[in-house]
Design a protein around this motif. Structure first.
Motif, PDB file in Angstrom:
ATOM      1  N   MET B  24       0.835  -1.213   0.000  1.00 20.29           N
ATOM      2  CA  MET B  24       0.000   0.000   0.000  1.00 20.29           C
ATOM      3  C   MET B  24       0.864   1.256   0.000  1.00 20.29           C
ATOM      4  O   MET B  24       0.599   2.217  -0.734  1.00 20.29           O
ATOM      5  CB  MET B  24      -0.905   0.015   1.240  1.00 20.29           C
ATOM      6  CG  MET B  24      -1.989  -1.039   1.265  1.00 20.29           C
ATOM      7  SD  MET B  24      -2.769  -1.155   2.915  1.00 20.29           S
ATOM      8  CE  MET B  24      -3.972   0.188   2.821  1.00 20.29           C
ATOM      9  N   GLU B  42      -6.643   6.342  -2.179  1.00 22.30           N
ATOM     10  CA  GLU B  42      -7.282   5.480  -1.169  1.00 22.30           C
ATOM     11  C   GLU B  42      -7.905   4.246  -1.821  1.00 22.30           C
ATOM     12  O   GLU B  42      -7.793   3.128  -1.309  1.00 22.30           O
ATOM     13  CB  GLU B  42      -8.354   6.259  -0.392  1.00 22.30           C
ATOM     14  CG  GLU B  42      -7.798   7.307   0.558  1.00 22.30           C
ATOM     15  CD  GLU B  42      -6.826   6.718   1.566  1.00 22.30           C
ATOM     16  OE1 GLU B  42      -7.147   5.688   2.181  1.00 22.30           O
ATOM     17  OE2 GLU B  42      -5.731   7.289   1.735  1.00 22.30           O
ATOM     18  N   ASP B  43      -8.579   4.451  -2.968  1.00 24.17           N
ATOM     19  CA  ASP B  43      -9.170   3.313  -3.693  1.00 24.17           C
ATOM     20  C   ASP B  43      -8.084   2.307  -4.067  1.00 24.17           C
ATOM     21  O   ASP B  43      -8.231   1.094  -3.872  1.00 24.17           O
ATOM     22  CB  ASP B  43      -9.858   3.798  -4.984  1.00 24.17           C
ATOM     23  CG  ASP B  43     -11.104   4.643  -4.716  1.00 24.17           C
ATOM     24  OD1 ASP B  43     -11.603   4.634  -3.574  1.00 24.17           O
ATOM     25  OD2 ASP B  43     -11.578   5.302  -5.661  1.00 24.17           O
ATOM     26  N   THR B  46      -6.687   0.284  -1.028  1.00 23.53           N
ATOM     27  CA  THR B  46      -7.550  -0.819  -0.591  1.00 23.53           C
ATOM     28  C   THR B  46      -7.527  -1.964  -1.601  1.00 23.53           C
ATOM     29  O   THR B  46      -7.437  -3.144  -1.228  1.00 23.53           O
ATOM     30  CB  THR B  46      -8.994  -0.323  -0.349  1.00 23.53           C
ATOM     31  OG1 THR B  46      -9.001   0.544   0.802  1.00 23.53           O
ATOM     32  CG2 THR B  46      -9.950  -1.483  -0.085  1.00 23.53           C
ATOM     33  N   ALA B  49      -4.227  -3.775  -1.234  1.00 19.49           N
ATOM     34  CA  ALA B  49      -4.198  -4.523   0.029  1.00 19.49           C
ATOM     35  C   ALA B  49      -4.964  -5.834  -0.121  1.00 19.49           C
ATOM     36  O   ALA B  49      -4.463  -6.908   0.246  1.00 19.49           O
ATOM     37  CB  ALA B  49      -4.800  -3.685   1.160  1.00 19.49           C
ATOM     38  N   GLU B  50      -6.162  -5.773  -0.699  1.00 17.77           N
ATOM     39  CA  GLU B  50      -6.972  -6.991  -0.846  1.00 17.77           C
ATOM     40  C   GLU B  50      -6.303  -7.985  -1.781  1.00 17.77           C
ATOM     41  O   GLU B  50      -6.332  -9.196  -1.538  1.00 17.77           O
ATOM     42  CB  GLU B  50      -8.376  -6.631  -1.351  1.00 17.77           C
ATOM     43  CG  GLU B  50      -9.196  -5.778  -0.370  1.00 17.77           C
ATOM     44  CD  GLU B  50      -9.482  -6.488   0.956  1.00 17.77           C
ATOM     45  OE1 GLU B  50      -9.638  -7.723   0.947  1.00 17.77           O
ATOM     46  OE2 GLU B  50      -9.532  -5.801   2.003  1.00 17.77           O
ATOM     47  N   GLY B 113     -13.306  -9.473  -0.802  1.00 25.13           N
ATOM     48  CA  GLY B 113     -12.065  -8.885  -1.329  1.00 25.13           C
ATOM     49  C   GLY B 113     -12.093  -8.631  -2.825  1.00 25.13           C
ATOM     50  O   GLY B 113     -11.823  -7.509  -3.293  1.00 25.13           O
ATOM     51  N   LEU B 116     -14.519  -5.916  -3.781  1.00 22.98           N
ATOM     52  CA  LEU B 116     -14.000  -4.565  -3.512  1.00 22.98           C
ATOM     53  C   LEU B 116     -12.972  -4.154  -4.557  1.00 22.98           C
ATOM     54  O   LEU B 116     -12.988  -3.018  -5.042  1.00 22.98           O
ATOM     55  CB  LEU B 116     -13.377  -4.490  -2.108  1.00 22.98           C
ATOM     56  CG  LEU B 116     -14.362  -4.381  -0.950  1.00 22.98           C
ATOM     57  CD1 LEU B 116     -13.600  -4.322   0.371  1.00 22.98           C
ATOM     58  CD2 LEU B 116     -15.249  -3.138  -1.109  1.00 22.98           C
ATOM     59  N   LEU B 120     -13.381  -0.871  -6.943  1.00 21.54           N
ATOM     60  CA  LEU B 120     -12.559   0.302  -6.646  1.00 21.54           C
ATOM     61  C   LEU B 120     -11.627   0.709  -7.787  1.00 21.54           C
ATOM     62  O   LEU B 120     -11.210   1.861  -7.857  1.00 21.54           O
ATOM     63  CB  LEU B 120     -11.733   0.066  -5.373  1.00 21.54           C
ATOM     64  CG  LEU B 120     -12.552   0.005  -4.071  1.00 21.54           C
ATOM     65  CD1 LEU B 120     -11.677  -0.505  -2.921  1.00 21.54           C
ATOM     66  CD2 LEU B 120     -13.145   1.374  -3.723  1.00 21.54           C
TER      67      LEU B 120
END
Ligand SMILES: Nc1ncnc2c1ncn2[C@@H]1O[C@H](COP(=O)(O)OP(=O)(O)O)[C@@H](O)[C@H]1O
Ligand SMILES: Nc1ncnc2c1ncn2[C@@H]1O[C@H](COP(=O)(O)OP(=O)(O)O)[C@@H](O)[C@H]1O
Lengths: 117, 148, 148, 117
Positions: B24, B42-43, B46, B49-50, B113, B116, B120
């Motif tokens: 990230m 931010e999108d 995330t 990260a997923e 996950g 998202l 995103l």
């Protein structure tokens, strides 16, 4: 290796003679947050509303959101009002995407949450 | 906007939960250099990260002798990301998460996950590679695209 | 403190000014995972930025076909960093910067990078490698050490 | 590829009937900041003090510091008072390490800088 989640439990007045439990989280909300979320939830009174304070949380992943959903399931079973506040705009969007807003309102801050729940 | 086209940035992190945060941090720095607005960063964070968590958990089965590879390629108007693991890839696409079914215990509370990630970023593609010995997800996030 | 010992984090960035910020972002994320306090993370970020700028400029001569390699190895009580380039390494150690000489035009106003690196981390060592075809700087920053 | 430096030039009253020039930087202070630092400095009056405002700067590297030193050299030649404010504690430390504090005071914020220069 993941930052642990810390939870502190507060009791606040709802302004109408009643009381609200506030669970204040800090650190990460991730797969390692089971006890800090579900464990703590077990210990609080089921007869008053619960607010989840995310103000001091800066990382939430989908496993953490799954634990939040499990908490909402428990609250739902107990017919207990539950809502959240202090999420960043990004995580408000993420919570909305997965549909959590159908079962828990998201408020901007504690004052609004307290007045609205 | 400054032209960043060139060699990709490459990152390798151990297959341990928590190291997705290093990916990230790296991705956020590249996106910032490219001029992405904060909400898109931010999108991206995330989504990455997923993807890393899935690579660590499902791809590399938490085997710390294996690394997760991340490449970040800056194009004119987009950032392309791949997250690579040593597993066999996804068997079948999971269903879109259904909050009602989750709330009624009819569906695993997890399994959000990939949904998202897809929600995103602008493009997401899961690819099996290396004869079943590797898999990666390729993400594209565009500079001009408004956040949803 | 959680045990992070294991495979290092590896990063490669193109030899272009500005990409030192990607190394800063990666290093800051690793140091944060390890529990370093914020002021030490700032020290580390500046030291890594200066090491990467030197690798980009003096080591790889801004040749964008060459990458700068960064490894971050988490030990029990310290973080070890190497910043690798494809150059011949430093010819001789530069003098400690002297602000009076600089202010009087007797010394180049530049030439503070290696001094800052040495001042900000606990160990710094410049090494020639690969028969004159590579060089790296090795930095160590300790967890227990108070910021100066 | 480096974030460019932006400089805005302000004139403020020093509270004693005199005036101070404030150079407000934002973005990065790096090797690409030559015009934003030395170019702008050339254009300001040499007969009143100069304050350098780093409040909106979050990245400074040693090549950027070298440009600050060159600005101090110019000010020194012109016998012009010069000082800085708004540096983070980290960059206050870095400026102190290289000895800049011998030629320019570092103040916490604009109010203190204005009152002290
Ligand atoms: N990199 C991967 N390698 C193998 N399988 C994967 C990978 N990523 C996802 N999957 C599979 O897809 C499923 C859905 O993933 P996801 O939507 O992220 O939810 P979760 O990880 O919570 O199960 C996982 O349970 C796993 O079976
Ligand atoms: N990675 C490197 N490869 C080759 N030479 C280097 C390297 N790093 C530093 N040097 C040499 O050491 C000198 C001093 O470096 P430094 O203190 O960082 O100041 P500056 O980069 O501003 O000159 C450089 O001018 C260069 O000659």
């Amino acid at each position: 290796m993941q930052t642990e989640t810390k939870t502190s439990v507060d009791q606040i007045a709802d302004g109408n003679g009643g009381r609200i439990t506030v669970l204040r989280f800090s650190g990460d909300i991730s797969s390692s947050s089971h006890d800090a979320l579900l464990g703590i939830y077990q210990t609080v009174s089921k007869s008053q509303p619960v607010l989840l304070d995310f103000t001091k949380v800066d990382y939430i992943n989908s496993s953490g959101i799954a634990l939040v959903i499990q908490m909402l399931m428990e609250a739902n079973k107990n017919e207990q009002k539950i809502a959240a506040f202090g999420l960043t705009p990004h995580f408000q969007k993420v919570f909305t995407m997965v549909g959590i807003t159908k079962y828990a309102a998201l408020f901007q801050d504690e004052a609004v949450a307290k007045a609205s729940i | 906007m400054v032209n960043l086209i060139g060699k990709p940035v490459e990152l390798r992190v151990p297959s341990r939960m928590g190291y997705e945060k290093v990916a990230m941090g790296t991705a956020a720095s590249v996106a910032k250099l490219m001029g992405f607005p904060d909400d898109r960063i931010e999108d991206l964070k995330t989504a990455i990260a997923e993807a890393c968590i899935n690579a660590i958990e499902h791809g590399n089965h938490l085997n710390e002798n294996l690394s997760v590879g991340v490449t970040l390629s800056a194009h004119d108007d987009s950032l392309e990301v791949t997250v690579l693991d040593d597993g066999g890839g996804i068997a079948k696409a999971p269903p879109k998460p259904d909050i009602d079914r989750k709330m009624h215990g009819e569906e695993d509370p997890r399994g959000m996950g990939m949904f998202l990630i897809q929600s995103l970023v602008d493009e997401a593609e899961w690819v099996k590679a290396g004869n079943g010995k590797a898999s990666y997800v390729r993400l594209v996030i565009r500079l001009d695209k408004e956040s949803d």
